[in-house]
Structure formats: C-alpha cells, structure tokens
Design an enzyme around this catalytic site. Sequence first.
Site, PDB file in Angstrom:
ATOM      1  N   SER A   1       0.840  -1.198   0.000  1.00 15.28           N
ATOM      2  CA  SER A   1       0.000   0.000   0.000  1.00 15.28           C
ATOM      3  C   SER A   1       0.870   1.241   0.000  1.00 15.28           C
ATOM      4  O   SER A   1       1.982   1.243   0.564  1.00 15.28           O
ATOM      5  CB  SER A   1      -0.861  -0.032   1.266  1.00 15.28           C
ATOM      6  OG  SER A   1      -1.477   1.210   1.484  1.00 15.28           O
TER       7      SER A   1
ATOM      8  N   TYR B   1      -2.224  -0.964  10.775  1.00 16.77           N
ATOM      9  CA  TYR B   1      -2.453  -1.603   9.469  1.00 16.77           C
ATOM     10  C   TYR B   1      -1.283  -1.288   8.530  1.00 16.77           C
ATOM     11  O   TYR B   1      -0.683  -2.184   7.917  1.00 16.77           O
ATOM     12  CB  TYR B   1      -3.771  -1.119   8.838  1.00 16.77           C
ATOM     13  CG  TYR B   1      -3.829  -1.422   7.360  1.00 16.77           C
ATOM     14  CD1 TYR B   1      -4.062  -2.716   6.907  1.00 16.77           C
ATOM     15  CD2 TYR B   1      -3.577  -0.427   6.406  1.00 16.77           C
ATOM     16  CE1 TYR B   1      -4.058  -3.003   5.550  1.00 16.77           C
ATOM     17  CE2 TYR B   1      -3.572  -0.709   5.053  1.00 16.77           C
ATOM     18  CZ  TYR B   1      -3.821  -1.998   4.620  1.00 16.77           C
ATOM     19  OH  TYR B   1      -3.806  -2.289   3.280  1.00 16.77           O
TER      20      TYR B   1
ATOM     21  N   LYS C   1       1.856  -3.715   6.772  1.00 15.96           N
ATOM     22  CA  LYS C   1       2.273  -3.803   5.358  1.00 15.96           C
ATOM     23  C   LYS C   1       3.780  -3.562   5.235  1.00 15.96           C
ATOM     24  O   LYS C   1       4.478  -4.262   4.502  1.00 15.96           O
ATOM     25  CB  LYS C   1       1.505  -2.773   4.512  1.00 15.96           C
ATOM     26  CG  LYS C   1       0.036  -3.092   4.343  1.00 15.96           C
ATOM     27  CD  LYS C   1      -0.162  -4.256   3.392  1.00 15.96           C
ATOM     28  CE  LYS C   1      -1.533  -4.880   3.505  1.00 15.96           C
ATOM     29  NZ  LYS C   1      -1.692  -6.121   2.792  1.00 15.96           N
TER      30      LYS C   1
HETATM   31  P1  NAD Z   1     -10.861  -7.427   1.089  1.00 14.04           P
HETATM   32  O1  NAD Z   1     -11.110  -7.408   2.556  1.00 14.04           O
HETATM   33  O2  NAD Z   1     -12.001  -7.251   0.194  1.00 14.04           O
HETATM   34  O3  NAD Z   1     -10.107  -8.772   0.688  1.00 14.04           O
HETATM   35  C1  NAD Z   1      -9.230  -9.456   1.553  1.00 14.04           C
HETATM   36  C2  NAD Z   1      -9.663 -10.902   1.576  1.00 14.04           C
HETATM   37  O4  NAD Z   1      -8.777 -11.638   2.424  1.00 14.04           O
HETATM   38  C3  NAD Z   1     -11.070 -11.108   2.117  1.00 14.04           C
HETATM   39  O5  NAD Z   1     -11.792 -11.905   1.211  1.00 14.04           O
HETATM   40  C4  NAD Z   1     -10.866 -11.824   3.441  1.00 14.04           C
HETATM   41  O6  NAD Z   1     -11.926 -12.704   3.741  1.00 14.04           O
HETATM   42  C5  NAD Z   1      -9.550 -12.542   3.189  1.00 14.04           C
HETATM   43  N1  NAD Z   1      -8.750 -12.832   4.389  1.00 14.04           N
HETATM   44  C6  NAD Z   1      -8.409 -11.985   5.394  1.00 14.04           C
HETATM   45  N2  NAD Z   1      -7.634 -12.608   6.286  1.00 14.04           N
HETATM   46  C7  NAD Z   1      -7.465 -13.888   5.842  1.00 14.04           C
HETATM   47  C8  NAD Z   1      -6.757 -15.015   6.321  1.00 14.04           C
HETATM   48  N3  NAD Z   1      -6.093 -14.969   7.473  1.00 14.04           N
HETATM   49  N4  NAD Z   1      -6.803 -16.161   5.602  1.00 14.04           N
HETATM   50  C9  NAD Z   1      -7.505 -16.231   4.447  1.00 14.04           C
HETATM   51  N5  NAD Z   1      -8.204 -15.190   3.945  1.00 14.04           N
HETATM   52  C10 NAD Z   1      -8.178 -14.028   4.634  1.00 14.04           C
HETATM   53  O7  NAD Z   1      -9.734  -6.339   0.810  1.00 14.04           O
HETATM   54  P2  NAD Z   1      -9.196  -5.770  -0.562  1.00 14.04           P
HETATM   55  O8  NAD Z   1      -9.579  -4.342  -0.646  1.00 14.04           O
HETATM   56  O9  NAD Z   1      -9.539  -6.678  -1.669  1.00 14.04           O
HETATM   57  O10 NAD Z   1      -7.636  -5.801  -0.274  1.00 14.04           O
HETATM   58  C11 NAD Z   1      -6.810  -6.869  -0.710  1.00 14.04           C
HETATM   59  C12 NAD Z   1      -5.402  -6.631  -0.240  1.00 14.04           C
HETATM   60  O11 NAD Z   1      -4.947  -5.374  -0.748  1.00 14.04           O
HETATM   61  C13 NAD Z   1      -5.270  -6.549   1.280  1.00 14.04           C
HETATM   62  O12 NAD Z   1      -4.068  -7.160   1.658  1.00 14.04           O
HETATM   63  C14 NAD Z   1      -5.213  -5.054   1.541  1.00 14.04           C
HETATM   64  O13 NAD Z   1      -4.509  -4.758   2.724  1.00 14.04           O
HETATM   65  C15 NAD Z   1      -4.452  -4.571   0.311  1.00 14.04           C
HETATM   66  N6  NAD Z   1      -4.726  -3.166  -0.007  1.00 14.04           N
HETATM   67  C16 NAD Z   1      -6.007  -2.742  -0.155  1.00 14.04           C
HETATM   68  C17 NAD Z   1      -6.267  -1.405  -0.424  1.00 14.04           C
HETATM   69  C18 NAD Z   1      -7.684  -0.897  -0.535  1.00 14.04           C
HETATM   70  O14 NAD Z   1      -7.890   0.303  -0.396  1.00 14.04           O
HETATM   71  N7  NAD Z   1      -8.677  -1.737  -0.804  1.00 14.04           N
HETATM   72  C19 NAD Z   1      -5.198  -0.510  -0.579  1.00 14.04           C
HETATM   73  C20 NAD Z   1      -3.888  -0.993  -0.438  1.00 14.04           C
HETATM   74  C21 NAD Z   1      -3.658  -2.331  -0.154  1.00 14.04           C
HETATM   75  C1  WQD Z   2      -9.723   9.339   1.021  1.00 17.88           C
HETATM   76  C2  WQD Z   2      -9.941  10.805   1.318  1.00 17.88           C
HETATM   77  C3  WQD Z   2     -10.241  11.276   3.662  1.00 17.88           C
HETATM   78  C4  WQD Z   2     -14.044   9.127   4.067  1.00 17.88           C
HETATM   79  C5  WQD Z   2      -7.048   4.315   3.076  1.00 17.88           C
HETATM   80  C6  WQD Z   2      -5.959   3.638   3.870  1.00 17.88           C
HETATM   81  C7  WQD Z   2      -4.883   3.136   2.941  1.00 17.88           C
HETATM   82  C8  WQD Z   2      -5.488   2.249   1.863  1.00 17.88           C
HETATM   83  C9  WQD Z   2      -6.571   2.970   1.122  1.00 17.88           C
HETATM   84  C10 WQD Z   2      -5.929  -0.054   2.452  1.00 17.88           C
HETATM   85  C11 WQD Z   2      -9.186  11.306   2.557  1.00 17.88           C
HETATM   86  C12 WQD Z   2     -11.507  11.611   2.877  1.00 17.88           C
HETATM   87  C13 WQD Z   2     -12.890   9.688   3.561  1.00 17.88           C
HETATM   88  C14 WQD Z   2     -15.099   9.991   4.494  1.00 17.88           C
HETATM   89  C15 WQD Z   2     -13.754  11.887   3.840  1.00 17.88           C
HETATM   90  N1  WQD Z   2      -6.155   1.146   2.460  1.00 17.88           N
HETATM   91  N2  WQD Z   2     -12.749  11.045   3.456  1.00 17.88           N
HETATM   92  N3  WQD Z   2     -14.904  11.338   4.348  1.00 17.88           N
HETATM   93  O1  WQD Z   2      -7.357   7.324   3.850  1.00 17.88           O
HETATM   94  O2  WQD Z   2      -6.440   7.703   1.522  1.00 17.88           O
HETATM   95  O3  WQD Z   2      -6.501   5.443   2.424  1.00 17.88           O
HETATM   96  O4  WQD Z   2      -7.564   3.425   2.072  1.00 17.88           O
HETATM   97  O5  WQD Z   2      -4.995  -0.664   2.212  1.00 17.88           O
HETATM   98  O6  WQD Z   2      -3.952   2.445   3.709  1.00 17.88           O
HETATM   99  O7  WQD Z   2      -5.417   4.568   4.796  1.00 17.88           O
HETATM  100  O8  WQD Z   2      -8.625   6.504   1.798  1.00 17.88           O
HETATM  101  O9  WQD Z   2     -10.967   6.527   1.078  1.00 17.88           O
HETATM  102  O10 WQD Z   2     -10.448   6.545   3.553  1.00 17.88           O
HETATM  103  O11 WQD Z   2      -9.978   8.581   2.210  1.00 17.88           O
HETATM  104  O12 WQD Z   2     -13.637  13.124   3.767  1.00 17.88           O
HETATM  105  O13 WQD Z   2     -16.147   9.557   4.970  1.00 17.88           O
HETATM  106  O14 WQD Z   2     -11.338  11.001   1.614  1.00 17.88           O
HETATM  107  O15 WQD Z   2     -10.020  12.219   4.669  1.00 17.88           O
HETATM  108  O16 WQD Z   2      -8.785  12.618   2.301  1.00 17.88           O
HETATM  109  P1  WQD Z   2      -7.199   6.851   2.476  1.00 17.88           P
HETATM  110  P2  WQD Z   2     -10.076   6.960   2.177  1.00 17.88           P
END
Ligand code: NAD
Ligand code: WQD
Length: 338
Positions: free
Chosen positions: A124, A149, A153
């Site tokens: 991330s 979190y 990562k």
């Molecule tokens: P998500 O929660 O939709 O998907 C994660 C999946 O992993 C889920 O289906 C959950 O059931 C499964 N899971 C969790 N712990 C597990 C375990 N111990 N064993 C087996 N399965 C498990 O999330 P996502 O948005 O699809 O994110 C996928 C990956 O990308 C995650 O690692 C997340 O941290 C990373 N990521 C997401 C974002 C975002 O904003 N969505 C941003 C950066 C990184």
């Molecule tokens: C985006 C912008 C908020 C909600 C997070 C995690 C990051 C990654 C992606 C997983 C910001 C603003 C949001 C609301 C708002 N996650 N906001 N009202 O914080 O950039 O990133 O998700 O891996 O690690 O930190 O994403 O969508 O929460 O926020 O004003 O109800 O929207 O302040 O500026 P963020 P976000």
Amino acid sequence: MNVLVTGGAGYIGSHTALALLEAGHSVTVLDNLTNSSTVALQRVEALSGRPVNFVNGDILDSTLLDTIFSSQSIDAVLHFAGLKAVGESAAEPLTYFINNVTGSLTLCNAMKKANVFNLVFSSSATVYGEPTSMPISEDFETGAPTNPYGRSKLMVEECLKDIAASDSRWCIALLRYFNPVGAHSSGMIGENPSGLPNNLLPFISKVAAGKLKELCVFGDDYPTVDGTGMRDYIHVVDLADGHLKALNRIVKSPGVSVWNLGRGEGYTVLQMISAFENATGCKIPYRVVARRSGDIAECWADTYKAQVELGWTALRTVEDMMIDTWRWIRKNPDGYKN
Ligand code: NAD
Ligand code: WQD
C-alpha cells in the site's frame, strides 16, 4: 500458470482472479471469508466461463497450506489475504499483526517448503508515511505509516526483502496500491464493505443509495486546491491488470521489485463528490467536519516505473470509476446478500 490467490474472494482479489482466468491462467482461491462471500467467486466463474478452485481456509493454517501446495503444482501466489480497516487496526493491533504479518510469513514458509518462489504481495502507498513532496516514486524512503495496518504492510515488505536476500530463487513483487475504487463494468462484482464504510467512494455510494444521510468531509484546511484531502484513485480493473503484468515480469526477475499502482493524478474529496454527481446525476449532501486522525494532505503516484518496466498504465478515468461503482451499487443494493 497455475496461480494461488489468497484473499481471492475479496474486492481486489476477485477482480484479479477474473483477469487471471480471462488471460488463460488456472486459479485456486484460498480465503477464510472474514470479509467476503463465495457469491463473488460464483460471479467470477459466470463472467469468465471458467472454474475457480475454492478452498475455504486461513493463511495461518500451515497444514492446509502444505496440503494445497502438495496436491497441485502451483506456479505463483498472488497474496491479497489480509485485514485492511485502518481504525480497527488501532483498536486491535495484535489481530492485525498476527493476521497480516504472521499470516504472510506462514504463507512464505509453506511456499519455500513447496519450492514455489513467485510471489506478488498487496502492499500500500501507506508505507511511504507522509512524504514531503509529490508525486511519490518507488525510491522514496518508506517509514512511519500512521497506523498498525500500515505498519503491518511495511513489516511484511521488510520481511520479504530479507527472505529474498537470503535465497536467490525468490521472485517477489511488492505492489503499492494507491486508492483502489470502482467495480467490474458488468456490475456483477464490486466492493462490499460490511457496516459503515471507512473509505470515501463506498461512503459516497451509500449516501447516493439513500442508506446514509450525508457524507462527512474530513477537513477543508489542508494545503490543497480546495482544502480537502487529495488522493490518487485507481480503477480496480486497471489494478487487476497491473497484477498480471507484474506476475509476468517477476517470473523472469529474481529478487524484490517494487511498483506503484496508481493513475498519477490527485483528486480532492470535493472533486470526487462533483465527479460522482456529474457521472450519476445523484446529489451528494455533505458537511465539513474536523480532520480524521492519521490522514495526510495529499498522496499521488509517480507511475513512470510501472509504465516502463511493466508496460502498464491505468486506462480508466475517474468518470469510469464513478459510473462502474454506481452500476454495481444499483444492481446489488445489499452487496452479495441478494
Ligand atoms: P478485502 O477485505 O475485500 O479482501 C481481503 C480478503 O482476504 C477477504 O476476502 C478476506 O476474507 C480474506 N482474508 C483476510 N484474512 C485472511 C486469512 N487470514 N486467511 C484467508 N483469507 C483471509 O480487501 P481488498 O480491498 O480486496 O484488499 C486486498 C489486499 O490489498 C489486502 O491485503 C489489503 O490490505 C491490500 N490493499 C487494499 C487497499 C484498498 O484500499 N482496498 C489498498 C492498499 C492495499
Ligand atoms: C480518502 C480521502 C479522507 C471518508 C485508506 C488507507 C490506505 C489504503 C486505502 C488499504 C481522505 C476523505 C474519507 C469519508 C472523507 N487502504 N474522506 N470522508 O485514507 O487515503 O486510504 O484506504 O490498504 O492504507 O489509509 O482513503 O478513502 O479513507 O480517504 O472526507 O467519509 O477522503 O479524509 O482525504 P485513504 P479513504
């Protein structure tokens, strides 16, 4: 290739599983369904016309991992499984470190035992902490994520670097996602947050669907064009494509490679609200409230390295993100529960 997709029933994993199947790869999904539904995988099968081999289980279960690796010949692992709620991670850091860090290490151990060394890890942009300049390129220092979190990562990234340094058979991609949003254009798979959404676009969608009264905008006194937070939103289908490109690249490149996956363009919260309103015709009532603790002012990617090394660029616009999100929400007002 025969690919193991951990967390493949989740938001990004399901879109990537679909892209893998469409590209002709075979897919085994390992997911404990803590934040997902098997309906997503049924829809991936329907969209691709191909089967997904689903294993309901946990990446912390080393016996199960050994069984998966010994019962079939896996070529590579795309590792999405993890917990991702920033606020929850502050309340339950142990749960996050065990699941995300111990889980990833358990997976690597099983891979090594099975002689599987190709790994793509979901990292991330949060690992960059609060950079002093934009855009963020991969050679920026990592450090100081603002929550457990994010630290989970960064810890996994650091562990993977040590693991790869110790054994040249490892081929590892660290993909640093910016802000994934959107849904597949069919409206059949998308993001399905349970409870109150943490992230901006899922929140906007719930307001548009009439399930929440208004959006709270977290602060309008940041040093950005309109004072609200600026982020690099990337369509989940582009993100999925980035995984395929990274996978194809690492199988020929031992060591650890890092790529940003973003569009390279920042949008503020107010610009996102306008973009959603313009694309969908829905009005989004909002109210400005105090800043959210841990938020940074702005964050967007330098996309040059991914462009040059992966031949990957995000093709979908912010308007596409809004249209596809809204189609998904209208077709699935209760997520996968209908
Ligand atoms: P998500 O929660 O939709 O998907 C994660 C999946 O992993 C889920 O289906 C959950 O059931 C499964 N899971 C969790 N712990 C597990 C375990 N111990 N064993 C087996 N399965 C498990 O999330 P996502 O948005 O699809 O994110 C996928 C990956 O990308 C995650 O690692 C997340 O941290 C990373 N990521 C997401 C974002 C975002 O904003 N969505 C941003 C950066 C990184
Ligand atoms: C985006 C912008 C908020 C909600 C997070 C995690 C990051 C990654 C992606 C997983 C910001 C603003 C949001 C609301 C708002 N996650 N906001 N009202 O914080 O950039 O990133 O998700 O891996 O690690 O930190 O994403 O969508 O929460 O926020 O004003 O109800 O929207 O302040 O500026 P963020 P976000």
